[in-house]
Structures are given as C-alpha cells and as structure tokens.
Design an enzyme around this catalytic site. Structure first.
Site, PDB file in Angstrom:
ATOM      1  N   LYS A  72     -11.958  -1.931   2.323  1.00  0.00           N
ATOM      2  CA  LYS A  72     -11.287  -1.015   1.393  1.00  0.00           C
ATOM      3  C   LYS A  72     -12.124  -0.935   0.109  1.00  0.00           C
ATOM      4  O   LYS A  72     -13.103  -0.214   0.104  1.00  0.00           O
ATOM      5  CB  LYS A  72      -9.848  -1.462   1.193  1.00  0.00           C
ATOM      6  CG  LYS A  72      -9.115  -1.493   2.552  1.00  0.00           C
ATOM      7  CD  LYS A  72      -7.653  -1.714   2.439  1.00  0.00           C
ATOM      8  CE  LYS A  72      -6.997  -2.021   3.776  1.00  0.00           C
ATOM      9  NZ  LYS A  72      -7.153  -1.009   4.816  1.00  0.00           N
ATOM     10  N   HIS A 118      -5.280  -4.614  -0.433  1.00  0.00           N
ATOM     11  CA  HIS A 118      -5.285  -3.550  -1.443  1.00  0.00           C
ATOM     12  C   HIS A 118      -5.399  -4.087  -2.871  1.00  0.00           C
ATOM     13  O   HIS A 118      -5.360  -3.306  -3.825  1.00  0.00           O
ATOM     14  CB  HIS A 118      -4.032  -2.674  -1.290  1.00  0.00           C
ATOM     15  CG  HIS A 118      -4.042  -1.906  -0.009  1.00  0.00           C
ATOM     16  ND1 HIS A 118      -4.625  -0.659   0.112  1.00  0.00           N
ATOM     17  CD2 HIS A 118      -3.600  -2.232   1.233  1.00  0.00           C
ATOM     18  CE1 HIS A 118      -4.523  -0.252   1.368  1.00  0.00           C
ATOM     19  NE2 HIS A 118      -3.896  -1.183   2.065  1.00  0.00           N
ATOM     20  N   SER A 149       0.796  -1.231   0.000  1.00  0.00           N
ATOM     21  CA  SER A 149       0.000   0.000   0.000  1.00  0.00           C
ATOM     22  C   SER A 149       0.827   1.279   0.000  1.00  0.00           C
ATOM     23  O   SER A 149       0.313   2.337  -0.325  1.00  0.00           O
ATOM     24  CB  SER A 149      -0.947   0.000   1.198  1.00  0.00           C
ATOM     25  OG  SER A 149      -0.202   0.001   2.394  1.00  0.00           O
TER      26      SER A 149
HETATM   27  C1  LIG Z   1      -2.282  -5.011   3.899  1.00  0.00           C
HETATM   28  C2  LIG Z   1      -3.327  -4.788   4.952  1.00  0.00           C
HETATM   29  N1  LIG Z   1      -3.779  -5.847   5.642  1.00  0.00           N
HETATM   30  C3  LIG Z   1      -4.728  -5.714   6.597  1.00  0.00           C
HETATM   31  C4  LIG Z   1      -5.260  -4.475   6.897  1.00  0.00           C
HETATM   32  C5  LIG Z   1      -6.300  -4.371   7.979  1.00  0.00           C
HETATM   33  O1  LIG Z   1      -7.557  -4.296   7.404  1.00  0.00           O
HETATM   34  P1  LIG Z   1      -8.803  -3.665   8.183  1.00  0.00           P
HETATM   35  O2  LIG Z   1      -8.707  -2.190   8.035  1.00  0.00           O
HETATM   36  O3  LIG Z   1      -9.979  -4.267   7.493  1.00  0.00           O
HETATM   37  O4  LIG Z   1      -8.701  -4.113   9.597  1.00  0.00           O
HETATM   38  C6  LIG Z   1      -4.834  -3.364   6.195  1.00  0.00           C
HETATM   39  C7  LIG Z   1      -5.418  -2.021   6.516  1.00  0.00           C
HETATM   40  O5  LIG Z   1      -4.829  -0.995   6.409  1.00  0.00           O
HETATM   41  C8  LIG Z   1      -3.844  -3.508   5.195  1.00  0.00           C
HETATM   42  O6  LIG Z   1      -3.402  -2.457   4.500  1.00  0.00           O
END
Ligand SMILES: Cc1ncc(COP(=O)(O)O)c(C=O)c1O
Length: 397
Positions: free
Chosen positions: A244, A214, A186
């Site tokens: 997201k 992402h 990200s």
């Molecule tokens: C790569 C990644 N995994 C997991 C998450 C966590 O997801 P959530 O916001 O649904 O808890 C994020 C959130 O920023 C993320 O970027």
C-alpha cells in the site's frame, strides 16, 4: 471431458451473481497505477488506490528494482527455508525492524498470506481470539485457519472488549487469548484506540496483534499507528503490508527476536511459498529509506487528505468520522451509491462505490483515497465533479 457437476455449479452461480448485479467486472489499467490512470482509453483521476505515497510508479524505486534484478535475478528460485533467502531478503527485514523500532522482522509474499501464516503459527484450538468485527478478510481467514475460538468484538467498543477479555480469561477454557485489530480501518478511516487496548491487554495478559496495512506509511510520520501512539514495546505483533504506502508487494511482522524466530519455523507461507522477488525487496528497501529520511510525501498525503475532506464537507457531503486521509463519502442507498460512482467515472474521476456486505446496509459510500501523488488541480477537479454529480443526483442541494 470436464466435470459436469462443476460446470453446472459455475454456470448457475455466475448467472445468479450477474442477475443480481453482484458480479464484479474488473477494470483494467492500461499503464501504471498513479494519480491518473487510463481505463478503456479514457484518462481518469484515480481516487481508488492504496498507493498512499505515490511510490507504486516512483522512479527511485523502479531504478532499485531494476538494479537488484540485474544482480539477483528475476525470481528467488525457492522458498525462504530451502535456498530462497538472498542477502536482499535479510536486508529488507533488517530495514523493517529498524523502521518499526523492534528487535526483528520477517517478510512475507503478501499481507494476506502474512496474516494467514502469522496468526495460525501462534494460535491454535486451545486458544481464543478476540477480533474487532470490522477486521479485514485476511484477519478473519487467518483466525479461522488457526482453529482458535473466534470472539467478535463490537467495532472499537472498549467496554465490549474488556467484558469479553475478562470472560475469556476467567473462564479458564483457553491457554492463550489474543486481541487482533486493524490499526486503521480502511472503510471508514478511523484509528484503533491502541492506548486503551494496551491497558486492557495488560490487565488480562492478552497477546496484541495490530494489522497496520493502512497505517504504515501514513500514521506516525510513516512508521505506523503503533509508533504514532509510542507503543512499540507494548504491541506483540506489528503486522503491515509492503503493497500500500510502500507501493510494491509483500507483508511483514515486526516484533521480538523470539517471535520472528518462531514465525520463520512455523508460518506456513514462509515455509511453503516462494520468497519475494529480489526486485520487489529492493524497491521496498528504497521506499523505507525514503520514508526514514524525509516526511515530504507523508506530509503531502495528509495535506491532500485535509484539502479533500474540507472541500467535500463544504459542499454538504457526509464524510463520516475518518481520522486519516481515507475519505468516505457516504451516500446511503446501494443503487444510488453505485450510480454516483458510475457518474463520477463518466466525468473523469475514478472513485469506487462500496456497498453491503462490505459495509452495513444503507451505508453505501464512495471511498476516496487521496495520495501524495495528487496535485491541487487533481483535487479541485475531483471536488468540481462531486459537486456536479451530487446536485444532479440530489445528494446535495
Ligand atoms: C487491513 C488489511 N490487511 C491485509 C491486507 C492484505 O494485504 P495485501 O494486499 O498486501 O495482501 C489488506 C489489503 O487490502 C488490508 O486492507
């Protein structure tokens, strides 16, 4: 009386953060999270959300959430394994599995606790986890919680992965070895090299875990990075978020029936934290239905990403090597990056700065997340503002 020790700890540490400019003041949105947002009464073009397809405030999703709330209530009332599993939870899991082309899927309350629960349900102190050094915090915490030996792999370095996979498996020290990676990173927008990862995994019998937070809704015409490479039968864990591109809240793992059956009896957030709300489930189902029947939003997202990237490049900005709509604008020095972002906000564009320790020192950036909800007018205004601020702060000439 409250604890004196705690009060001293909090006061000292908060002061230190504030003195060093590291205390994060939270911006509060006075309305929905969309292409435009309002903060402190000021309307801004929003370039900082993960709402890739614009679903967070979509009328179709909102209608389904309201309808399901009328039928099932506002809360599930219990954890999944007591009596917090409603038909809508099972419907959501079936939808995810079909969308991901896997035998089954399990939904969690967030992507973060999905990683915490799923990794530690399978890996333990007798195992090793090879982990890309730029993996998300929830992966890092999930790995730690499992008790497995964590071996950091240089970012997207397939030679390093191969060497460390060979050493770990040939050492005979570990019962199982996993490789875990983000599908799309990200901070830079680069995509995991899944074809090579799968080859190495097959050579050393690695368990493969792809966090596609992402990539879902973005890659593979929406179905994700694993689908993009046609590797649905080769990746053990397809993890993703519902927060997201899907626009709502939640996380999931899609995989074989055996894997999902195991997670449903061993992943602790599934067992010990109340289920997703019925409204959230219904909105997620609607999002998946829309993504399954049309690529309209997905195409608009990519078109907007291309437009923004070309525009920033033409202006002379360094936009790194993103392969996805995520568009970092690399400024470099931390203070300058923060001033750049602040000036953008003053001029009506909300794009957050990301600096050390989230990215390496000297690689500060303003990260732009274009979405399907942005219009060309929004993006033209963003480019105009970047040009103005870039010249003013001597980032471009
Ligand atoms: C790569 C990644 N995994 C997991 C998450 C966590 O997801 P959530 O916001 O649904 O808890 C994020 C959130 O920023 C993320 O970027």
């Amino acid at each position: 009386m409250t604890s004196q020790k705690l009060n001293t700890f909090l006061e000292e540490n908060l002061k230190e953060l504030k003195d060093n400019g590291l205390y994060n003041e939270i911006d509060v949105l006075e309305g929905p999270n969309g292409a435009e947002i309002t903060i402190n009464g000021k309307k801004l073009i929003n370039m900082s959300s993960n709402n890739y397809l614009g679903f967070a405030n979509d009328e179709r999703l909102k209608a389904k959430a309201i309808e399901a709330t009328e039928v099932f209530g506002v809360g599930a009332g219990a954890v999944r394994t007591i009596n917090g599993t409603q038909t809508i939870h099972e419907e959501l899991e079936t939808k995810i599995a079909t969308f991901k082309h896997t035998e089954a899927a399990v939904a969690f309350q967030s992507g973060f606790n999905c990683n915490m629960g799923a990794i530690s349900a399978v890996m333990n102190k007798n195992d090793a986890i090879l982990s890309d050094e730029l993996n998300h915090a929830s992966i890092i915490d999930g790995c730690r919680l499992s008790g497995a030996k964590v071996i950091r792999v240089n970012h997207q370095d397939m030679d390093d992965l191969r060497a460390k996979a060979k050493a770990a498996t040939e050492s005979g020290q570990y019962e199982k070895v996993m490789y875990i990676t983000d599908g799309v990173f990200s901070m830079d927008g680069d995509v995991a090299n899944l074809p090579d990862i799968v080859k190495i995994a097959e050579e050393f019998d690695l368990i493969t875990y792809v966090d596609d937070a992402h990539g879902s809704g973005v890659m593979g015409k929406g179905a994700g990075t694993v689908k993009h490479f046609g590797l649905q039968d080769k990746i053990d864990f397809q993890m993703g978020t519902l927060s997201k591109a899907v626009g709502v809240v939640g996380g999931y793992v899609a995989g074989t029936q055996n894997l999902i059956d195991w997670l449903k009896v061993r992943a602790r957030p599934f067992l010990f934290s109340t289920s997703l709300t019925p409204g959230a489930c219904a909105a997620c189902i609607e999002a998946i239905d829309i993504m399954s029947s049309s690529t309209e939003e997905n195409e608009r997202l990519w078109e907007n990403g291309r437009y923004l990237k070309e525009g920033l490049k033409k202006l002379g900005f360094n936009i790194g090597n993103s392969e996805t709509p995520i568009t970092p604008c690399i400024i470099g020095e931390e203070k300058l990056t923060q001033s750049f972002s602040k000036r953008l906000t003053e001029e009506g564009v909300y794009a957050k700065s990301i600096v050390f320790p989230t990215v390496p020192r000297g690689k500060g950036r303003v990260r732009n997340m274009p979405s399907a909800a942005h219009t060309k007018d929004h993006l033209d205004k963003v480019l105009e503002t970047y040009e103005k601020v870039g010249k003013e702060l001597n980032v471009i000439s």
